[in-house]
Structures are given as C-alpha cells and as structure tokens.
Motif scaffolding. Structure first.
Motif, PDB file in Angstrom:
ATOM      1  N   GLU A 219       0.820  -1.213   0.000  1.00  0.00           N
ATOM      2  CA  GLU A 219       0.000   0.000   0.000  1.00  0.00           C
ATOM      3  C   GLU A 219       0.855   1.264   0.000  1.00  0.00           C
ATOM      4  O   GLU A 219       0.534   2.239  -0.659  1.00  0.00           O
ATOM      5  N   VAL A 220       1.953   1.250   0.766  1.00  0.00           N
ATOM      6  CA  VAL A 220       2.822   2.427   0.829  1.00  0.00           C
ATOM      7  C   VAL A 220       3.397   2.735  -0.547  1.00  0.00           C
ATOM      8  O   VAL A 220       3.395   3.881  -1.002  1.00  0.00           O
ATOM      9  N   LEU A 221       3.909   1.709  -1.222  1.00  0.00           N
ATOM     10  CA  LEU A 221       4.696   1.909  -2.442  1.00  0.00           C
ATOM     11  C   LEU A 221       3.955   1.647  -3.751  1.00  0.00           C
ATOM     12  O   LEU A 221       4.516   1.862  -4.820  1.00  0.00           O
TER      13      LEU A 221
ATOM     14  N   CYS B 218       1.280  10.971   5.204  1.00  0.00           N
ATOM     15  CA  CYS B 218       1.320  10.465   6.572  1.00  0.00           C
ATOM     16  C   CYS B 218      -0.081  10.072   7.030  1.00  0.00           C
ATOM     17  O   CYS B 218      -0.272   8.988   7.598  1.00  0.00           O
ATOM     18  N   GLU B 219      -1.044  10.914   6.773  1.00  0.00           N
ATOM     19  CA  GLU B 219      -2.427  10.624   7.158  1.00  0.00           C
ATOM     20  C   GLU B 219      -2.914   9.330   6.502  1.00  0.00           C
ATOM     21  O   GLU B 219      -3.546   8.493   7.146  1.00  0.00           O
ATOM     22  N   ARG B 220      -2.599   9.149   5.223  1.00  0.00           N
ATOM     23  CA  ARG B 220      -2.997   7.928   4.514  1.00  0.00           C
ATOM     24  C   ARG B 220      -2.356   6.697   5.150  1.00  0.00           C
ATOM     25  O   ARG B 220      -3.002   5.677   5.365  1.00  0.00           O
ATOM     26  N   LEU B 221      -1.076   6.799   5.488  1.00  0.00           N
ATOM     27  CA  LEU B 221      -0.353   5.649   6.025  1.00  0.00           C
ATOM     28  C   LEU B 221      -0.727   5.345   7.471  1.00  0.00           C
ATOM     29  O   LEU B 221      -0.752   4.184   7.871  1.00  0.00           O
ATOM     30  N   VAL B 222      -1.059   6.358   8.247  1.00  0.00           N
ATOM     31  CA  VAL B 222      -1.541   6.120   9.608  1.00  0.00           C
ATOM     32  C   VAL B 222      -2.846   5.328   9.560  1.00  0.00           C
ATOM     33  O   VAL B 222      -3.060   4.410  10.352  1.00  0.00           O
ATOM     34  N   ALA B 223      -3.708   5.630   8.603  1.00  0.00           N
ATOM     35  CA  ALA B 223      -4.963   4.888   8.445  1.00  0.00           C
ATOM     36  C   ALA B 223      -4.711   3.414   8.109  1.00  0.00           C
ATOM     37  O   ALA B 223      -5.549   2.556   8.390  1.00  0.00           O
ATOM     38  N   LEU B 224      -3.536   3.113   7.538  1.00  0.00           N
ATOM     39  CA  LEU B 224      -3.176   1.731   7.194  1.00  0.00           C
ATOM     40  C   LEU B 224      -2.432   1.018   8.329  1.00  0.00           C
ATOM     41  O   LEU B 224      -2.060  -0.137   8.192  1.00  0.00           O
ATOM     42  N   GLY B 225      -2.182   1.726   9.428  1.00  0.00           N
ATOM     43  CA  GLY B 225      -1.481   1.120  10.560  1.00  0.00           C
ATOM     44  C   GLY B 225      -0.090   1.666  10.811  1.00  0.00           C
ATOM     45  O   GLY B 225       0.578   1.250  11.747  1.00  0.00           O
ATOM     46  N   GLY B 226       0.368   2.587   9.973  1.00  0.00           N
ATOM     47  CA  GLY B 226       1.667   3.218  10.202  1.00  0.00           C
ATOM     48  C   GLY B 226       1.593   4.148  11.407  1.00  0.00           C
ATOM     49  O   GLY B 226       0.507   4.519  11.862  1.00  0.00           O
TER      50      GLY B 226
ATOM     51  N   ALA C 266      12.764  21.611   7.623  1.00  0.00           N
ATOM     52  CA  ALA C 266      13.901  22.079   6.821  1.00  0.00           C
ATOM     53  C   ALA C 266      14.826  22.901   7.704  1.00  0.00           C
ATOM     54  O   ALA C 266      14.363  23.679   8.547  1.00  0.00           O
ATOM     55  N   ASP C 267      16.131  22.701   7.503  1.00  0.00           N
ATOM     56  CA  ASP C 267      17.103  23.372   8.375  1.00  0.00           C
ATOM     57  C   ASP C 267      18.135  24.203   7.616  1.00  0.00           C
ATOM     58  O   ASP C 267      19.166  24.583   8.166  1.00  0.00           O
ATOM     59  N   GLY C 268      17.900  24.475   6.355  1.00  0.00           N
ATOM     60  CA  GLY C 268      18.866  25.226   5.564  1.00  0.00           C
ATOM     61  C   GLY C 268      19.777  24.316   4.759  1.00  0.00           C
ATOM     62  O   GLY C 268      20.388  24.743   3.796  1.00  0.00           O
ATOM     63  N   TYR C 269      19.884  23.050   5.159  1.00  0.00           N
ATOM     64  CA  TYR C 269      20.680  22.059   4.428  1.00  0.00           C
ATOM     65  C   TYR C 269      19.774  20.990   3.820  1.00  0.00           C
ATOM     66  O   TYR C 269      19.907  20.626   2.669  1.00  0.00           O
ATOM     67  N   ASP C 270      18.875  20.482   4.637  1.00  0.00           N
ATOM     68  CA  ASP C 270      17.960  19.431   4.207  1.00  0.00           C
ATOM     69  C   ASP C 270      16.536  19.960   4.201  1.00  0.00           C
ATOM     70  O   ASP C 270      16.166  20.785   5.049  1.00  0.00           O
ATOM     71  N   GLU C 271      15.747  19.458   3.264  1.00  0.00           N
ATOM     72  CA  GLU C 271      14.324  19.787   3.244  1.00  0.00           C
ATOM     73  C   GLU C 271      13.616  19.014   4.360  1.00  0.00           C
ATOM     74  O   GLU C 271      14.166  18.073   4.918  1.00  0.00           O
ATOM     75  N   SER C 272      12.392  19.378   4.641  1.00  0.00           N
ATOM     76  CA  SER C 272      11.611  18.694   5.669  1.00  0.00           C
ATOM     77  C   SER C 272      11.371  17.240   5.283  1.00  0.00           C
ATOM     78  O   SER C 272      11.246  16.909   4.101  1.00  0.00           O
ATOM     79  N   CYS C 273      11.306  16.390   6.297  1.00  0.00           N
ATOM     80  CA  CYS C 273      10.894  14.998   6.106  1.00  0.00           C
ATOM     81  C   CYS C 273      10.113  14.576   7.337  1.00  0.00           C
ATOM     82  O   CYS C 273      10.159  15.229   8.374  1.00  0.00           O
ATOM     83  N   LEU C 274       9.386  13.486   7.198  1.00  0.00           N
ATOM     84  CA  LEU C 274       8.547  13.015   8.279  1.00  0.00           C
ATOM     85  C   LEU C 274       8.966  11.589   8.612  1.00  0.00           C
ATOM     86  O   LEU C 274       8.942  10.720   7.747  1.00  0.00           O
ATOM     87  N   VAL C 275       9.374  11.352   9.853  1.00  0.00           N
ATOM     88  CA  VAL C 275       9.794  10.020  10.296  1.00  0.00           C
ATOM     89  C   VAL C 275       8.557   9.249  10.727  1.00  0.00           C
ATOM     90  O   VAL C 275       7.715   9.753  11.476  1.00  0.00           O
ATOM     91  N   MET C 276       8.459   7.996  10.244  1.00  0.00           N
ATOM     92  CA  MET C 276       7.329   7.132  10.572  1.00  0.00           C
ATOM     93  C   MET C 276       7.828   5.735  10.929  1.00  0.00           C
ATOM     94  O   MET C 276       9.015   5.440  10.780  1.00  0.00           O
TER      95      MET C 276
END
Length: 144
Positions: free
Chosen positions: A25-27, A107-115, A123-133
C-alpha cells in the motif's frame, strides 16, 4: 566496468504477510503470483511444514523497476533503531508549505493503514523537511 546488480530489500519481522501488505500500500507494489503449481499463496502455504507456514512473504514493483521486498519471520522482536531505512519520496521537488502538505497528506494515509507518525523534521537550511514514521511492526522509514 562492473555490472549493476539487482537488489532485494529484506525485512526481519514477526508477521511477514501483514508487513508486506502494508508496504504494498505504501509503495504501490503488488504481491507476485503464487509459485507454479499453486492457485494461491494460501495453497502454497498449506503445502509447507507447519513451522514454515507464514514464514515469508514478498511484494514487487509492478513496473519491474524497484527492488523486490522480502519479509521473513524471525523469533526475536525489534529492539533498536534501524541502521538502514527506506525513504519514501513523496515530496521530491517540493519546498516549504507545499512539501509539508504533501508529507502530511501521505502520513495521514499511512496512519490509516497502521503506520505510526514519529516526528516531523523541519527544513534546516541544508535538508528539506521529512517526516519520520514506523511501519506496522515499528520499522522506521521517512516520508521524504
């Protein structure tokens, strides 16, 4: 020149089919056809010795581009943070609020699947934002 090798990503887990179906489902992956001579994976599973039934499962990229994911049952549970994890690329090319919106929607979609949502790394000036799950058995991954 060395040839490029195909890789398979293997997950140790308690419930291979459950974890595999989450990652399908994720991929957008699919369960491959049952082995030759078996109409279904359930038929194949029933042909195995009891201790091997449900011990493994797999999913594949239907386009054949991405690596095969293999899930194998192991007796021990997850204890520490993964040393390797998958980055699921949902915000590629997006920045700022547009990127955050894409990450949050997935994230909302994956939480509904059990994530499980762990934390947002802004974002910190070097890396863009990401969400750890975490997946359904606690394996960490990032929405990137």
């Amino acid at each position: 020149m060395a040839s490029i090798k195909k890789v398979q990503v293997t997950f140790d887990c308690a419930e291979p089919e459950r974890v595999a179906r989450f990652w399908c489902e994720v991929l957008g992956y699919v369960v491959p056809p049952a082995p030759e001579g078996f109409a279904t994976w359930d038929d194949f599973n029933r042909s195995l010795p009891v201790e091997r039934q449900g011990a493994a499962f797999a999913c594949v990229d239907p386009s054949g581009v991405g690596p095969r994911l293999f899930f194998q049952r192991v007796p021990e549970g997850k204890v520490v943070k993964n040393r390797v994890h998958l980055d699921v690329r949902v915000g590629t090319g997006l920045v700022g609020e547009e990127r955050l919106a894409a990450l949050e929607a997935e994230c909302e979609r994956l939480v509904a699947l059990g994530g499980v949502r762990v934390r947002l790394l802004r974002a910190d000036g070097y890396d863009e934002s990401c969400l750890v799950m975490q997946d359904v058995e606690g394996n960490e991954f990032c929405l990137d």
